[in-house]
Design a protein around this motif. Structure first.
Motif, PDB file in Angstrom:
ATOM      1  N   ARG A   1       0.867  -1.183   0.000  1.00  0.00           N
ATOM      2  CA  ARG A   1       0.000   0.000   0.000  1.00  0.00           C
ATOM      3  C   ARG A   1       0.909   1.241   0.000  1.00  0.00           C
ATOM      4  O   ARG A   1       0.867   2.082   0.879  1.00  0.00           O
ATOM      5  N   PHE A   2       1.753   1.293  -1.034  1.00  0.00           N
ATOM      6  CA  PHE A   2       2.827   2.267  -1.099  1.00  0.00           C
ATOM      7  C   PHE A   2       2.344   3.717  -1.093  1.00  0.00           C
ATOM      8  O   PHE A   2       2.981   4.578  -0.494  1.00  0.00           O
TER       9      PHE A   2
ATOM     10  N   ASP B   1      13.007   9.188  -5.497  1.00  0.00           N
ATOM     11  CA  ASP B   1      12.292   9.095  -6.777  1.00  0.00           C
ATOM     12  C   ASP B   1      12.350   7.682  -7.345  1.00  0.00           C
ATOM     13  O   ASP B   1      11.337   7.165  -7.839  1.00  0.00           O
ATOM     14  N   ALA B   2      13.507   7.048  -7.282  1.00  0.00           N
ATOM     15  CA  ALA B   2      13.635   5.677  -7.778  1.00  0.00           C
ATOM     16  C   ALA B   2      12.811   4.709  -6.933  1.00  0.00           C
ATOM     17  O   ALA B   2      12.290   3.714  -7.451  1.00  0.00           O
TER      18      ALA B   2
ATOM     19  N   CYS C   1       8.237   1.081  -6.673  1.00  0.00           N
ATOM     20  CA  CYS C   1       6.975   0.663  -6.040  1.00  0.00           C
ATOM     21  C   CYS C   1       5.842   0.636  -7.061  1.00  0.00           C
ATOM     22  O   CYS C   1       5.058  -0.320  -7.101  1.00  0.00           O
ATOM     23  N   GLU C   2       5.758   1.662  -7.887  1.00  0.00           N
ATOM     24  CA  GLU C   2       4.706   1.710  -8.903  1.00  0.00           C
ATOM     25  C   GLU C   2       4.892   0.594  -9.932  1.00  0.00           C
ATOM     26  O   GLU C   2       3.914   0.003 -10.398  1.00  0.00           O
ATOM     27  N   SER C   3       6.136   0.291 -10.273  1.00  0.00           N
ATOM     28  CA  SER C   3       6.416  -0.803 -11.194  1.00  0.00           C
ATOM     29  C   SER C   3       5.964  -2.135 -10.605  1.00  0.00           C
ATOM     30  O   SER C   3       5.354  -2.961 -11.303  1.00  0.00           O
ATOM     31  N   LEU C   4       6.266  -2.344  -9.330  1.00  0.00           N
ATOM     32  CA  LEU C   4       5.828  -3.574  -8.662  1.00  0.00           C
ATOM     33  C   LEU C   4       4.310  -3.681  -8.677  1.00  0.00           C
ATOM     34  O   LEU C   4       3.759  -4.751  -8.962  1.00  0.00           O
ATOM     35  N   LEU C   5       3.623  -2.578  -8.387  1.00  0.00           N
ATOM     36  CA  LEU C   5       2.158  -2.610  -8.413  1.00  0.00           C
ATOM     37  C   LEU C   5       1.650  -2.962  -9.812  1.00  0.00           C
ATOM     38  O   LEU C   5       0.678  -3.704  -9.951  1.00  0.00           O
ATOM     39  N   GLY C   6       2.311  -2.450 -10.847  1.00  0.00           N
ATOM     40  CA  GLY C   6       1.937  -2.803 -12.217  1.00  0.00           C
ATOM     41  C   GLY C   6       2.150  -4.281 -12.486  1.00  0.00           C
ATOM     42  O   GLY C   6       1.300  -4.944 -13.092  1.00  0.00           O
TER      43      GLY C   6
END
Length: 135
Positions: free
Chosen positions: A23-24, A48-49, A54-59
């Protein structure tokens, strides 16, 4: 005119648990600009990375069912450690992952994260890799 209540301020433990359970977005605004996230001993990611990762993992998990099997939380001063065991199920199969995330705080801000991740035996599998079948 309706009055909108401010969102609740999460405690350190709640923030660490949110991060450890993907739940980043609940944590992003509390990440220090100089944050360093180290995953499995690899080079540190900056703030930023970290958000991008985190967003990449959620994708990557968008078409995956994640079942949280265990959560252990330990708060020790300015650090909170969350250990989880999660079963991930997608079209390719089932994977169980054990992870540990330690978030270090200065006040209410996350200044560092250290994470370890390992594939684990599935507790629902009667013959797991950790316990081979008797011959």
């Amino acid at each position: 005119m309706p009055v909108h209540a401010a969102p609740p301020v999460l405690t350190r433990t709640e923030l660490a648990r949110a991060f450890a359970t993907h739940r980043f977005a609940e944590v992003y605004d509390r990440l220090d600009p100089d944050l360093r996230w180290i995953v499995d001993g690899r080079p540190a990611l900056d703030r930023d990375a970290t958000v991008v990762a985190c967003e990449s993992l959620l994708g990557d998990l968008a078409h995956t069912v994640a079942e949280l099997l265990r959560v252990e939380v330990v708060e020790d001063g300015a650090s909170v450690t969350v250990e989880t065991v999660t079963r991930y199920v997608d079209l390719t199969g089932t994977t169980v992952v054990a992870s540990q995330d330690t978030l270090d705080f200065e006040g209410a801000t996350v200044v560092a994260i250290t994470s370890y991740v390992a594939e684990a035996a599935d507790p629902a599998d009667p013959v797991s890799p950790a316990e081979p079948a008797a011959s």
